[in-house]
Design a protein around this motif. Structure first.
Motif, PDB file in Angstrom:
ATOM      1  N   GLY A  90       0.814  -1.336  -0.040  1.00 44.73           N
ATOM      2  CA  GLY A  90      -0.062  -0.059  -0.176  1.00 44.73           C
ATOM      3  C   GLY A  90       0.872   1.314   0.072  1.00 44.73           C
ATOM      4  O   GLY A  90       0.275   2.308  -0.676  1.00 44.73           O
ATOM      5  N   SER A 103      -4.727   5.873   0.224  1.00 43.08           N
ATOM      6  CA  SER A 103      -5.966   6.411  -0.452  1.00 43.08           C
ATOM      7  C   SER A 103      -7.028   5.528  -0.892  1.00 43.08           C
ATOM      8  O   SER A 103      -6.494   4.160  -1.097  1.00 43.08           O
ATOM      9  CB  SER A 103      -5.540   7.310  -1.579  1.00 43.08           C
ATOM     10  OG  SER A 103      -4.870   6.603  -2.606  1.00 43.08           O
ATOM     11  N   ARG A 104      -8.245   5.821  -1.074  1.00 46.96           N
ATOM     12  CA  ARG A 104      -9.160   4.617  -1.451  1.00 46.96           C
ATOM     13  C   ARG A 104     -10.552   5.571  -2.036  1.00 46.96           C
ATOM     14  O   ARG A 104     -10.484   6.838  -1.555  1.00 46.96           O
ATOM     15  CB  ARG A 104      -9.516   3.717  -0.346  1.00 46.96           C
ATOM     16  CG  ARG A 104     -10.118   4.283   0.725  1.00 46.96           C
ATOM     17  CD  ARG A 104     -10.355   3.261   2.141  1.00 46.96           C
ATOM     18  NE  ARG A 104     -10.926   3.769   2.985  1.00 46.96           N
ATOM     19  CZ  ARG A 104     -11.317   3.152   4.019  1.00 46.96           C
ATOM     20  NH1 ARG A 104     -10.630   2.022   4.297  1.00 46.96           N
ATOM     21  NH2 ARG A 104     -12.194   3.749   5.191  1.00 46.96           N
ATOM     22  N   ARG A 199      -9.305   8.699  -3.700  1.00 53.17           N
ATOM     23  CA  ARG A 199      -9.434   8.361  -5.062  1.00 53.17           C
ATOM     24  C   ARG A 199     -10.908   8.765  -5.135  1.00 53.17           C
ATOM     25  O   ARG A 199     -11.770   8.449  -4.779  1.00 53.17           O
ATOM     26  CB  ARG A 199      -9.352   6.771  -5.020  1.00 53.17           C
ATOM     27  CG  ARG A 199      -7.963   6.320  -4.835  1.00 53.17           C
ATOM     28  CD  ARG A 199      -7.952   4.965  -4.799  1.00 53.17           C
ATOM     29  NE  ARG A 199      -6.589   4.451  -4.093  1.00 53.17           N
ATOM     30  CZ  ARG A 199      -6.009   3.148  -4.384  1.00 53.17           C
ATOM     31  NH1 ARG A 199      -6.708   2.165  -4.635  1.00 53.17           N
ATOM     32  NH2 ARG A 199      -4.976   3.005  -3.711  1.00 53.17           N
ATOM     33  N   GLN A 225      -6.503  -3.250  -7.851  1.00 47.82           N
ATOM     34  CA  GLN A 225      -5.745  -2.178  -7.559  1.00 47.82           C
ATOM     35  C   GLN A 225      -6.479  -1.032  -7.436  1.00 47.82           C
ATOM     36  O   GLN A 225      -5.971   0.069  -6.730  1.00 47.82           O
ATOM     37  CB  GLN A 225      -4.596  -2.097  -8.427  1.00 47.82           C
ATOM     38  CG  GLN A 225      -3.639  -3.349  -8.085  1.00 47.82           C
ATOM     39  CD  GLN A 225      -2.461  -3.361  -8.916  1.00 47.82           C
ATOM     40  OE1 GLN A 225      -2.239  -2.946  -9.952  1.00 47.82           O
ATOM     41  NE2 GLN A 225      -1.262  -3.689  -7.974  1.00 47.82           N
ATOM     42  N   LEU A 227      -9.368  -0.617  -6.295  1.00 47.95           N
ATOM     43  CA  LEU A 227      -9.928  -0.533  -4.794  1.00 47.95           C
ATOM     44  C   LEU A 227      -9.093  -0.542  -3.457  1.00 47.95           C
ATOM     45  O   LEU A 227      -9.408  -0.584  -2.422  1.00 47.95           O
ATOM     46  CB  LEU A 227     -10.866  -1.656  -4.874  1.00 47.95           C
ATOM     47  CG  LEU A 227     -12.314  -1.427  -5.882  1.00 47.95           C
ATOM     48  CD1 LEU A 227     -12.969  -2.819  -6.019  1.00 47.95           C
ATOM     49  CD2 LEU A 227     -13.128  -0.320  -5.485  1.00 47.95           C
ATOM     50  N   GLY A 228      -7.704  -1.049  -3.971  1.00 51.39           N
ATOM     51  CA  GLY A 228      -7.011  -1.376  -2.883  1.00 51.39           C
ATOM     52  C   GLY A 228      -5.419  -1.057  -3.082  1.00 51.39           C
ATOM     53  O   GLY A 228      -5.099  -0.062  -3.743  1.00 51.39           O
ATOM     54  N   LEU A 258      -8.104  -6.531   0.164  1.00 52.54           N
ATOM     55  CA  LEU A 258      -9.283  -5.435  -0.088  1.00 52.54           C
ATOM     56  C   LEU A 258     -10.117  -5.196   0.957  1.00 52.54           C
ATOM     57  O   LEU A 258     -10.476  -4.083   1.275  1.00 52.54           O
ATOM     58  CB  LEU A 258      -9.961  -5.943  -1.357  1.00 52.54           C
ATOM     59  CG  LEU A 258      -9.165  -5.949  -2.741  1.00 52.54           C
ATOM     60  CD1 LEU A 258      -9.916  -6.604  -3.654  1.00 52.54           C
ATOM     61  CD2 LEU A 258      -8.399  -4.797  -2.958  1.00 52.54           C
ATOM     62  N   TRP A 261      -8.197  -3.169   3.511  1.00 52.05           N
ATOM     63  CA  TRP A 261      -7.819  -1.560   3.172  1.00 52.05           C
ATOM     64  C   TRP A 261      -9.035  -0.849   2.844  1.00 52.05           C
ATOM     65  O   TRP A 261      -9.134   0.457   3.370  1.00 52.05           O
ATOM     66  CB  TRP A 261      -7.414  -1.958   1.779  1.00 52.05           C
ATOM     67  CG  TRP A 261      -6.752  -0.624   1.159  1.00 52.05           C
ATOM     68  CD1 TRP A 261      -7.329   0.213   0.194  1.00 52.05           C
ATOM     69  CD2 TRP A 261      -5.401  -0.054   1.376  1.00 52.05           C
ATOM     70  NE1 TRP A 261      -6.497   1.224  -0.066  1.00 52.05           N
ATOM     71  CE2 TRP A 261      -5.258   0.920   0.474  1.00 52.05           C
ATOM     72  CE3 TRP A 261      -4.460  -0.684   2.007  1.00 52.05           C
ATOM     73  CZ2 TRP A 261      -4.043   1.704   0.673  1.00 52.05           C
ATOM     74  CZ3 TRP A 261      -3.297  -0.004   2.120  1.00 52.05           C
ATOM     75  CH2 TRP A 261      -3.087   1.305   1.330  1.00 52.05           C
ATOM     76  N   ASN A 262     -10.423  -1.314   2.751  1.00 54.62           N
ATOM     77  CA  ASN A 262     -11.561  -0.576   3.022  1.00 54.62           C
ATOM     78  C   ASN A 262     -12.289  -0.656   4.221  1.00 54.62           C
ATOM     79  O   ASN A 262     -13.572  -0.129   4.412  1.00 54.62           O
ATOM     80  CB  ASN A 262     -12.655  -1.093   1.595  1.00 54.62           C
ATOM     81  CG  ASN A 262     -11.775  -0.763   0.317  1.00 54.62           C
ATOM     82  OD1 ASN A 262     -12.052   0.477  -0.211  1.00 54.62           O
ATOM     83  ND2 ASN A 262     -11.024  -1.524  -0.219  1.00 54.62           N
ATOM     84  N   ASN A 268      -8.919   7.527   4.548  1.00 51.31           N
ATOM     85  CA  ASN A 268      -7.980   8.498   3.645  1.00 51.31           C
ATOM     86  C   ASN A 268      -7.245   9.293   4.356  1.00 51.31           C
ATOM     87  O   ASN A 268      -7.543  10.008   5.409  1.00 51.31           O
ATOM     88  CB  ASN A 268      -8.831   9.086   2.634  1.00 51.31           C
ATOM     89  CG  ASN A 268      -9.376   8.296   1.502  1.00 51.31           C
ATOM     90  OD1 ASN A 268      -8.516   7.665   0.761  1.00 51.31           O
ATOM     91  ND2 ASN A 268     -10.545   8.474   1.094  1.00 51.31           N
TER      92      ASN A 268
END
Length: 482
Positions: A90, A103-104, A199, A225, A227-228, A258, A261-262, A268
């Motif tokens: 990441g 970032s996402r 993002r 990628q 999304l993650g 994923l 990460w979310n 963010n």
């Protein structure tokens, strides 16, 4: 920018390494190791009539198949190792540049498909979206192409893609929504992933004139990628985010990455140290069975090794140049003391490019690579690729029992990981063994089944028939079954 390595390890390339003007002799029945069963020696014999084996090539090829319900291998590594891996994935780009903050996308994600999507692309896109919703808990929906979206997947001819990004099979860029947008803003700092804090919009560009499997592979990697995390790591055998390209669809490990990460616990703009402080608790909640041990620091992957591997993958040099690059990678891997997928990949590529007269060295490298892969989490498909190469050797030497043993082990892995090119190649090799053993009806049935997957894995009718001929030719030096 995330680029898929050109001329990546593909099944249709691997069979090129089969024996030429040589065969593999049997040794005594008391042999117990695979190395002993596959001893290389020169030989020659009359070529049989392969017309019966090639009968299927004259038949109309079936429509594109569809895999059954997804059954990805679950993540098998410890959460402590995953924290390390996610931080490296990441907060670094593939070039080695640091990414200063997470970032996402915030909120629901929309995706649209534009351009000239090939047959089956929309079906594969919808299947991917369903997996992302159910496995990664991401709120993502496909919208019509005339509506704005946060992820914009554009299909266009490969030549147009390579006119601007020569080494790319497919790629993604932040803050663009179309090919025209990308062309007009290529030098805009807004397209630098290291400068992205939130993002908002991502453009993904995929060839419209490639195989269905490569289309699916690009969708999985680039949407994943988008999304993650953005980096690819060669040491991650259980991930599609690895430029060795053995994994062709998002894995259980990838879906967990994923989902983490979310996760709402991350935000963010968080710095690496902040994410490192929160991520262990996130993974403990999402993956409680991963709360065990860990292997400790994996060590950095030096740029010299990456450059050597990329040169071995690349198609610009001949076999000698690619062998030299693979040999440099192997020397570096051994010097670093690695016992992971980086060493196995180095061995695999050396075996691929060694000349026919060095068959014993190639075989030893393959066997060692397979042994390493079988000890690594999520590397079942890597081991299946090694088994496919060993199956080629066994078939060319007439060791049909060994062909059956190897394909029995590898075919379920190819099917579960949804690698149609590998699956069809293994089935064709097994069909040749059945043919040679006199089971002609079984061979014909399996050969027809393999064509279903070959159409998805290799694309054109001509490419499928060329693969069928290539596998049939492996038994030319063997007696015809009566």
């Amino acid at each position: 920018m995330s680029l898929v390595a050109p001329a990546a390890v593909q099944v249709h390339k691997l069979v090129e390494g089969r024996p030429a003007r040589r065969c593999i002799k049997r040794i005594s029945a008391g042999a117990t190791t695979l190395a002993a069963l596959l001893v290389l020696a020169a030989c020659g014999a009359q070529a049989p009539d392969v017309s019966e084996r090639m009968a299927a090539s004259a038949m109309p090829l079936p429509a594109l198949p569809r895999f059954g319900p997804p059954d990805p291998l679950p993540p098998a590594r410890a959460n402590a190792d995953m924290v390390r891996d996610i931080l490296e994935m990441g907060f670094f780009l593939e070039s080695g540049r640091a990414v200063p903050a997470l970032s996402r996308f915030d909120g629901p994600v929309t995706l649209r498909v534009t351009g000239a999507p090939p047959v089956g692309a929309l079906t594969d896109t919808d299947r991917l979206i369903q997996r992302l919703r159910s496995e990664a808990d991401i709120d993502i929906t496909r919208v019509p192409e005339d509506q704005p979206a946060r992820i914009n997947v554009t299909f266009l001819p490969r030549a147009r893609i390579r006119s601007l990004v020569p080494q790319a099979a497919c790629f993604l860029v932040p803050n663009v929504s179309s090919w025209q947008d990308f062309r007009a803003n290529r030098r805009n700092p807004a397209l630098d992933w290291a400068q992205v804090s939130v993002r908002q919009e991502v453009g993904i560009f995929i060839p419209s004139d490639t195989t269905p499997q490569e289309t699916r592979d690009c969708l999985h990697e680039e949407v994943g990628q988008a999304l993650g995390p953005l980096n690819d790591l060669f040491r991650l055998t259980d991930s599609i985010f690895n430029d060795d390209n053995f994994q062709t669809a998002l894995t259980g490990f990838d879906m967990l990455v994923l989902r983490a990460w979310n996760d709402p616990a991350l935000q963010n703009g968080m710095r690496p140290a902040q994410v490192a402080a929160v991520l262990p608790a996130v993974l403990a909640r999402l993956n409680p069975r991963g709360e065990r041990g860990g292997t400790g620091p994996a060590g950095p992957t030096p740029r010299a090794w990456i450059n050597a591997i990329e040169a071995a993958f690349g198609g610009e040099g001949g076999r000698d140049m690619r062998l030299d690059a693979a040999s440099r990678a192997l020397t570096l891997a051994n010097a670093a003391g690695w016992q992971d997928g980086r060493l196995a990949l180095s061995l695999f590529l050396v075996a691929r490019f060694l000349p026919p007269q060095e068959g014993e060295a190639a075989l030893a490298a393959l066997i060692r690579a397979g042994a390493i892969y079988r000890d690594l989490p999520g590397a079942e498909v890597h081991a299946a690729h090694v088994d496919m190469q060993l199956t080629v050797q066994a078939l060319a030497s007439g060791q049909m029992d060994l062909v059956m043993q190897l394909t029995t082990r590898a075919i379920p892995v190819a099917r579960r990981t949804e690698n149609a090119a590998l699956l069809s190649s293994l089935q064709l090799l097994r069909a040749e063994a059945l043919q040679a053993m006199g089971a002609r009806a079984d061979a014909a049935a399996l050969r027809l089944d393999s064509l279903i997957w070959a159409r998805y894995g290799f694309g054109t009718d001509d490419a499928v028939r060329a693969r069928l001929a290539e596998v049939a030719a492996l038994t030319r030096a063997l007696p015809v079954s009566r």
